[in-house]
Design a protein around this motif. Structure first.
Motif, short mmCIF file in Angstrom:
data_model
loop_
_atom_site.label_atom_id
_atom_site.label_comp_id
_atom_site.label_asym_id
_atom_site.label_seq_id
_atom_site.Cartn_x
_atom_site.Cartn_y
_atom_site.Cartn_z
N ARG A 180 1.08 -10.20 -11.69
CA ARG A 180 0.67 -10.03 -10.29
C ARG A 180 1.78 -9.41 -9.47
O ARG A 180 1.53 -8.55 -8.60
CB ARG A 180 0.28 -11.40 -9.70
N ARG A 181 3.02 -9.83 -9.74
CA ARG A 181 4.14 -9.25 -9.01
C ARG A 181 4.27 -7.77 -9.28
O ARG A 181 4.47 -6.97 -8.35
CB ARG A 181 5.44 -9.97 -9.41
N LYS A 182 4.11 -7.39 -10.54
CA LYS A 182 4.20 -5.97 -10.89
C LYS A 182 3.04 -5.18 -10.30
O LYS A 182 3.21 -4.03 -9.87
CB LYS A 182 4.26 -5.81 -12.40
N ASP A 183 1.84 -5.80 -10.31
CA ASP A 183 0.69 -5.14 -9.70
C ASP A 183 0.93 -4.88 -8.22
O ASP A 183 0.58 -3.82 -7.69
CB ASP A 183 -0.57 -5.98 -9.88
N GLU A 184 1.52 -5.88 -7.55
CA GLU A 184 1.82 -5.72 -6.13
C GLU A 184 2.85 -4.62 -5.92
O GLU A 184 2.75 -3.83 -4.97
CB GLU A 184 2.33 -7.04 -5.56
N GLU A 185 3.85 -4.57 -6.82
CA GLU A 185 4.86 -3.51 -6.72
C GLU A 185 4.21 -2.13 -6.91
O GLU A 185 4.52 -1.19 -6.18
CB GLU A 185 5.96 -3.71 -7.76
N VAL A 186 3.32 -2.05 -7.92
CA VAL A 186 2.63 -0.78 -8.18
C VAL A 186 1.78 -0.39 -6.98
O VAL A 186 1.77 0.78 -6.55
CB VAL A 186 1.77 -0.88 -9.45
N GLU A 187 1.07 -1.39 -6.41
CA GLU A 187 0.22 -1.11 -5.26
C GLU A 187 1.05 -0.65 -4.07
O GLU A 187 0.68 0.30 -3.35
CB GLU A 187 -0.57 -2.36 -4.89
N GLN A 188 2.21 -1.30 -3.85
CA GLN A 188 3.09 -0.88 -2.77
C GLN A 188 3.59 0.55 -2.99
O GLN A 188 3.66 1.35 -2.05
CB GLN A 188 4.26 -1.85 -2.65
#
Length: 351
Positions: A211-219
């Motif tokens: 989830r953290r990486k997904d958020e980073e990718v989304e950002q």
């Protein structure tokens, strides 16, 4: 005795060597002679390290208990009483290096006994090895033999009395509902639950990291979208949208959505759609540009297109897309001068 098959008998136990076959017969059974240390210790210690002391002990105890039916028959055969037969059996196995067996106490009515083994082979093996896991082999033998002698379930608690030059272990036998199989099942179940808990924890940590990486990718994607198609307020009610790179349907859709939201929230009246930086536009994206222009009209905002390339113009003609009523400019500066009234004269011009 022959040269290739020497033999001898000690306390009615025949021992024979078959040199031609590379075999040693002890009591008529094929046997193998190992040094307690280092050979046996080096053979067994990696298993203790791999599966853990508790599981190793129970597995060895179960294995050694499997042959105790034959051991008990020998005990009965060797003495008039169980006590005599057990001590005679102990003398026989001592010739194989198991240790010296004693029976300090045996109370059949109370279902209790104490078995002492001096110089027990498992303790000798471990003495110089730097690891300790006790005497599960002897424990399994004691549990099996005394369970048959007492005709009920029993357990043998192990107590290491001495680990010196002549190590001593005592097994205190008592009635019990515990069995080696039950203990194995309980331990395996506990290990399984611990493993499941560990896997659940790892999965939760992995999901959190994902989830953290997904958020980073989304950002990062939001940043890329913002950098590749920034919506800039260049004047009161005037927005400029410079598009850069490759414009596809997937990229054009969120740009359109965000632009319409900004037009509404800022009450913008003019939008400058700058296509100068586009390197490639597919047919679907061309339709999206037309949709953006039409959507802006519905919101009451006037749209001007800047930097329309010949390739894009040909594509629009081939697709039957028309920008009728939409002003086009070669450069953003031309469009800005027109829209914000930066031409000579006090009056602003509209388009």
């Amino acid at each position: 005795m022959t040269q290739s098959r020497p033999s001898l008998t000690i306390d009615d136990v025949p021992i024979a060597w078959r040199f031609d076959d590379g075999d040693l017969l002890f009591g008529g059974l094929s046997s193998v002679l190992f040094w307690a240390n280092p050979s046996l210790f080096r053979m067994l210690s990696p298993l203790v390290e791999e599966i853990g002391t508790d599981l190793f002990r129970l597995l060895v105890a179960r294995s050694s208990s499997l042959g105790t039916a034959e051991d008990y028959r020998d005990v009965v055969r060797l003495g008039e009483t169980f006590e005599q037969g057990f001590l005679s059996w102990g003398r026989l196995v001592s010739m194989a290096g198991w240790g010296a067996f004693e029976l300090p106490a045996f109370e059949r009515a109370a279902c209790a006994a104490t078995v002492r083994v001096r110089n027990a082979w498992e303790l000798r093996m471990q003495a110089a090895g730097g690891m300790r896991w006790g005497c599960p082999f002897l424990q399994g033998k004691v549990i099996g033999i005394f369970g048959r002698a007492l005709e009920q379930r029993c357990w043998a608690d192990e107590h290491i009395v001495s680990e010196g030059a002549e190590p001593v272990v005592e097994f205190r036998v008592h009635a019990s509902d515990r069995t080696i199989e039950d203990e194995l099942h309980r331990l395996r179940l506990a290990r399984l639950r611990a493993r499941q808990a560990e896997l659940t924890q790892h999965m939760a940590a992995a999901a959190l990291e994902l989830r953290r990486k997904d958020e980073e990718v989304e950002q990062k994607e939001r940043l890329i979208r913002a950098l590749s198609a920034p919506i800039i307020q260049v004047w009161d009610g005037v927005l400029a949208v410079p598009l850069v790179g490759v414009l596809s349907r997937e990229r054009a859709a969120p740009i359109c959505e965000e632009l319409l939201d900004r037009v509404t929230s800022m009450s913008a009246t003019h939008v400058l759609l700058d296509l100068t930086g586009l390197s490639e536009v597919d047919a679907a994206a061309t339709g999206q540009i037309a949709a953006i222009v039409s959507s802006l009209r519905l919101l009451g905002a006037r749209c001007a297109v800047v930097g329309l390339s010949p390739q894009l113009a040909r594509t629009m003609v081939e697709l039957g897309i028309s920008f009728a009523g939409v002003r086009t400019y070669q450069t953003l500066a031309d469009a800005l001068r027109q829209v914000v009234g930066l031409t000579r004269g006090p009056a602003r011009r509209s388009f």
